[in-house]
Design an enzyme around this catalytic site. Structure first.
Site, PDB file in Angstrom:
ATOM      1  CG  HIS A 117      -1.516   1.385   1.478  1.00  0.00           C
ATOM      2  ND1 HIS A 117      -2.719   1.731   0.903  1.00  0.00           N
ATOM      3  CD2 HIS A 117      -1.100   2.482   2.171  1.00  0.00           C
ATOM      4  CE1 HIS A 117      -3.000   2.987   1.230  1.00  0.00           C
ATOM      5  NE2 HIS A 117      -2.043   3.469   2.001  1.00  0.00           N
ATOM      6  CD  GLU A 128      -3.142   6.289   3.821  1.00  0.00           C
ATOM      7  OE1 GLU A 128      -4.120   6.209   3.060  1.00  0.00           O
ATOM      8  OE2 GLU A 128      -1.976   6.043   3.447  1.00  0.00           O
TER       9      GLU A 128
HETATM   10  P1  IDP Z   1      -3.952   1.513  -4.631  1.00  0.00           P
HETATM   11  O1  IDP Z   1      -3.569   0.525  -3.537  1.00  0.00           O
HETATM   12  O2  IDP Z   1      -3.122   1.325  -5.860  1.00  0.00           O
HETATM   13  O3  IDP Z   1      -3.981   2.951  -4.156  1.00  0.00           O
HETATM   14  P2  IDP Z   1      -6.874   1.549  -4.481  1.00  0.00           P
HETATM   15  O4  IDP Z   1      -7.779   1.810  -5.639  1.00  0.00           O
HETATM   16  O5  IDP Z   1      -6.720   2.603  -3.445  1.00  0.00           O
HETATM   17  O6  IDP Z   1      -5.450   1.121  -5.089  1.00  0.00           O
HETATM   18  O7  IDP Z   1      -7.392   0.201  -3.805  1.00  0.00           O
HETATM   19  C1  IDP Z   1      -6.961  -0.177  -2.517  1.00  0.00           C
HETATM   20  C2  IDP Z   1      -6.652  -1.653  -2.529  1.00  0.00           C
HETATM   21  O8  IDP Z   1      -7.863  -2.378  -2.767  1.00  0.00           O
HETATM   22  C3  IDP Z   1      -5.722  -2.132  -3.641  1.00  0.00           C
HETATM   23  O9  IDP Z   1      -4.348  -1.941  -3.357  1.00  0.00           O
HETATM   24  C4  IDP Z   1      -6.069  -3.607  -3.723  1.00  0.00           C
HETATM   25  O10 IDP Z   1      -5.486  -4.352  -2.658  1.00  0.00           O
HETATM   26  C5  IDP Z   1      -7.586  -3.550  -3.523  1.00  0.00           C
HETATM   27  N1  IDP Z   1      -8.313  -3.453  -4.791  1.00  0.00           N
HETATM   28  C6  IDP Z   1      -8.394  -2.369  -5.618  1.00  0.00           C
HETATM   29  N2  IDP Z   1      -9.153  -2.622  -6.686  1.00  0.00           N
HETATM   30  C7  IDP Z   1      -9.575  -3.908  -6.550  1.00  0.00           C
HETATM   31  C8  IDP Z   1     -10.407  -4.783  -7.359  1.00  0.00           C
HETATM   32  O11 IDP Z   1     -10.919  -4.416  -8.419  1.00  0.00           O
HETATM   33  N3  IDP Z   1     -10.598  -6.046  -6.859  1.00  0.00           N
HETATM   34  C9  IDP Z   1     -10.057  -6.481  -5.694  1.00  0.00           C
HETATM   35  N4  IDP Z   1      -9.287  -5.705  -4.909  1.00  0.00           N
HETATM   36  C10 IDP Z   1      -9.038  -4.435  -5.339  1.00  0.00           C
HETATM   37 MG    MG Z   2      -5.196   3.815  -2.715  1.00  0.00          MG
END
Ligand code: IDP
Ligand code: MG
Length: 140
Positions: A117, A128
């Site tokens: 993350h 955070e």
């Molecule tokens: P990021 O971690 O790249 O900022 P975010 O959109 O903030 O991405 O999503 C948080 C976390 O949620 C992602 O790192 C991943 O673990 C999970 N995630 C995001 N999109 C999906 C999806 O379409 N399916 C399953 N898990 C997802």
């Molecule tokens: Mg994110």
């Protein structure tokens, strides 16, 4: 460029495969310095609070289950333009879209189990970091 801080998590898929050191090395080689670090097992409440911004997303419950499925390493990182620097070395959310040489391209198992993350703005980085660390736990 100003020296700033960002927040990182080494996720359960990565700690399970003993990748804490390999991932931290990539962060350090990208110009980031670990100024706080601890290995924790997130509670459901912590994971739901941390990811509250995603609570309407279809993957929210799965994400909380994944993030509480094993230990994670939470870190505060410092460096020039730290948020962008970290996002660049992390790579795209979906490892299939991540650039060569990024952490997610190298190690992620799936779009969910994507190893790391990283905060998406300076404002969220502060929120955070404060969520997981007391001021005295951060030593720059
Ligand atoms: P990021 O971690 O790249 O900022 P975010 O959109 O903030 O991405 O999503 C948080 C976390 O949620 C992602 O790192 C991943 O673990 C999970 N995630 C995001 N999109 C999906 C999806 O379409 N399916 C399953 N898990 C997802
Ligand atoms: Mg994110």
């Amino acid at each position: 460029m100003a020296v700033t801080r960002t927040f990182s998590i080494i996720k359960p898929d990565a700690t399970r495969r003993n990748l804490t050191g390999a991932i931290t090395k990539m962060l350090e080689e990208a110009g980031l310095r670990v100024v706080a670090s601890k290995r924790i097992h997130m509670t459901k409440d912590q994971a739901e609070g941390f990811y509250a911004v995603h609570k309407e997303r279809p993957f929210f419950n799965d994400l909380v289950a994944f993030m509480t499925s094993g230990p994670v390493v939470v870190q505060a990182l410092e460096g020039e333009d730290a948020v962008k620097r970290n996002r660049d070395v992390m790579g795209a959310t979906n490892p299939a879209d991540a650039a060569d040489g990024t952490i997610r391209k190298t190690f992620a198992e799936s779009i969910e189990a994507n190893s790391v993350h990283g905060s998406d703005s300076d404002e969220n980085a502060k929120i955070e970091i404060d969520f997981f660390f007391k001021p005295e736990e951060i030593v720059g």
